[in-house]
Design an enzyme around this catalytic site. Structure first.
Site, mmCIF file in Angstrom:
data_model
loop_
_atom_site.group_PDB
_atom_site.id
_atom_site.type_symbol
_atom_site.label_atom_id
_atom_site.label_comp_id
_atom_site.label_asym_id
_atom_site.label_seq_id
_atom_site.Cartn_x
_atom_site.Cartn_y
_atom_site.Cartn_z
ATOM 1 N N SER A 36 1.451 3.062 3.000
ATOM 2 C CA SER A 36 1.145 1.860 3.761
ATOM 3 C C SER A 36 2.394 1.356 4.459
ATOM 4 C CB SER A 36 0.562 0.776 2.859
ATOM 5 O OG SER A 36 1.586 -0.085 2.426
ATOM 6 N N LYS A 37 2.131 0.628 5.544
ATOM 7 C CA LYS A 37 3.220 0.118 6.367
ATOM 8 C C LYS A 37 4.167 -0.753 5.562
ATOM 9 C CE LYS A 37 0.711 -0.247 10.486
ATOM 10 N NZ LYS A 37 -0.130 -1.183 11.119
ATOM 11 N N ARG A 38 3.626 -1.406 4.534
ATOM 12 C CA ARG A 38 4.465 -2.315 3.763
ATOM 13 C C ARG A 38 5.547 -1.585 2.982
ATOM 14 N NH1 ARG A 38 2.192 -4.424 -0.213
ATOM 15 N NH2 ARG A 38 0.208 -3.357 0.054
#
Ligand code: GLU
Length: 506
Positions: A264-266
């Site tokens: 995920s981008k996080r």
């Protein structure tokens, strides 16, 4: 004797929806069908699935095409080939331009009864689903409009009642297919209900457009992500209802991070562009991605594209989730960086130095150092890059590694000059010693090495001479060795930096 049916020429496709940045994981969904087609002398097709007009954007499509080109994943048929619009047997290759084709097949299915108009309101459909769930059954549409008399349908259509087109799913039966990676998969049609094929004749939905295009484009092998497994039985039913034979299917496992969670981008970079900007080389990404869920069954880890094509096989794709390990990618990238000639590597590093405002291009292979205004030739930058050719993991790192070469005065805490228990005076003496040596030698690499090491070896602790010098020249805790740096900086700058350090200590 019955002649053996001739095997169809292999045709695979990559069918992305341009609804966001090109995800690094998506590259694998392109790479595997590409490798399979190339290995079997088949055809690789790029189809843009942009039927969701609100979410699909030209800029995402451009990014997709750029990313595939950069990676060397070339398609034989697709919307743009060699920067000219390709008119092929199966063109257009953008679903938004294929409305007429879908309409033709929708009309065919409505006419032969495989599809029907449904006039149920959203509320009615929802209420029915709630009811089915309450009695423990799959919340699917059970076909209230299935058997509306023809006249009623015509009347409702004429009245302009809102409607959708649904598939008349065969009841109480099973659809099975042999997934080339997972084996037999069987699904009951009771879990599907009469699903929606299109909002209207000109607005077909994903399962329908995808199924139609796979047969229209004569795809023999659909290789795609496992998130599409639930769609496959529906698409097979559509294809059979249209009177075609379905292709073979192979569903690739998920790609997870080292934390076993979806990338995920996080927690990590996810878009290919970010990896490109960070200085990962396309050949390294390709090599790394190929090993996400595939391996040749040998120890060999470094693979060029041609070698991948030669060794690729669907049988060697794993069922279990693939783990995206950035450290592995860094290692592979480092390998390819070292394979590059110093000249090529330097040329690839230069844009990073420009972007970091350290230098500006003034002519071919000529630059101006922004802080000092000095001119510098590519060859000199090459020497700086050489300091780290063996250590660099990604191109962007070059900025923090060699920025000190381009600065007038370094900004570092005085403490940095101190080795172990040295007093300020001892550091000053040590730096003066180095300065004397450097001032008096004929300035070249061998002499620097020889004279400074000779002096350092006289001491009980070599660090007393070498550490303050290295810190004074680089302003960094970690860097290449002091003699190498001095040589790259040149005599004059080296002496100035030593003097600047001494001044700091006084
Ligand atoms: N367009 C679909 C997606 O981007 C892929 C469809 C397919 O490969 O069948 O997820």
């Amino acid at each position: 004797m019955i002649a053996k049916k001739e095997e169809k020429r292999i045709r695979t496709r990559f069918a992305p929806s341009p609804t966001g940045h090109l995800h690094i994981g998506t590259i694998r969904t392109a790479l595997f069908p590409f490798l399979f087609a190339r290995k079997n002398k088949g055809t690789f097709i790029l189809r843009i699935e942009d039927t969701d007009l609100e979410r699909s954007k030209k800029e995402w499509e451009d990014e997709l095409l750029m990313g595939l080109n950069w990676m060397g994943i070339n398609w034989d048929e697709g919307p743009v080939v060699n920067s000219s619009n390709y008119i092929g047997e199966h063109s257009p290759y953008r679903q938004s331009e294929r409305t007429k084709i879908y309409r033709k097949y929708l009309e065919q299915m409505l006419a032969d009864g495989h599809a029907y108009y449904c006039f149920c309101s959203k509320e009615e459909v929802e209420a029915q689903k709630q009811y089915l769930m309450s009695i423990g059954e799959s919340p699917v549409y059970r076909g209230a409009c299935r058997d509306l008399p023809k006249e009623t349908v015509e009347k409702y259509l004429k009245e302009g009642r809102p409607s959708v087109i649904r598939f008349r799913t065969p009841t109480d039966t099973k659809v099975s297919f042999n997934d080339l990676i997972r084996g037999e998969i069987e699904v009951s049609t009771e879990t599907m209900g009469d699903f929606v094929l299109a909002k209207d004749l000109d607005t077909a939905l994903f399962n329908f457009t995808c199924a139609v295009d796979d047969v229209e484009m004569e795809i023999t092998h659909v290789i795609r992500g496992e998130d599409h497994i639930p769609n496959t039985p529906k698409q097979i039913l559509i294809i059979r209802a249209l009177g075609f034979e379905e292709p073979k299917y192979a569903h690739l496992s998920l790609i997870l991070g080292t934390d076993k969670k979806k990338l995920s981008k996080r927690t990590s970079k996810t878009s290919l562009i970010d990896y490109k900007d960070d200085g990962y080389l396309p050949e390294a990404i390709l090599n790394f991605i190929a090993f996400l869920g595939w391996n040749p069954g040998t120890e060999k880890e470094i693979y060029s594209l041609d070698e991948l094509i030669a060794d690729f096989s669907i049988e060697k794709i794993q069922k279990s989730a693939a783990i995206f390990n950035v450290e592995k990618l860094d290692w592979i990238n480092g390998f390819y960086i070292r394979k590059k000639s110093l000249f090529d590597l330097t040329k690839e590093c230069v844009p990073y130095l420009i972007r970091a405002n350290l230098i500006r291009e003034i002519a071919v292979e000529k630059y101006s150092i922004i802080e000092t205004g000095e001119e510098i030739h590519l060859e000199e930058i090459e020497k700086m890059v050489a300091l780290y050719h063996e250590r660099l993991k990604k191109l962007s790192e070059i900025v923090e590694l060699i920025d000190f070469c381009f600065l007038k005065e370094l900004d570092y805490p005085t403490e940095l000059l101190k080795w172990k228990e040295m007093s300020n005076q001892e550091i000053i003496d040590s730096l003066n010693k180095s300065k004397d040596i450097i001032s008096n030698i004929e300035f070249n690499k061998q002499n620097l090495e020889k004279e400074l090491m000779e002096e350092a070896n006289k001491l009980t602790n070599r660090g007393n001479l070498l550490w303050p010098l290295r810190a004074a020249l680089s302003g960094k805790k970690n860097s290449a060795g002091p003699m190498e740096i001095a040589f790259v900086l040149g005599k004059e700058k080296t002496i100035i930096r030593i003097e600047q350090a001494i001044k700091k200590l006084k």
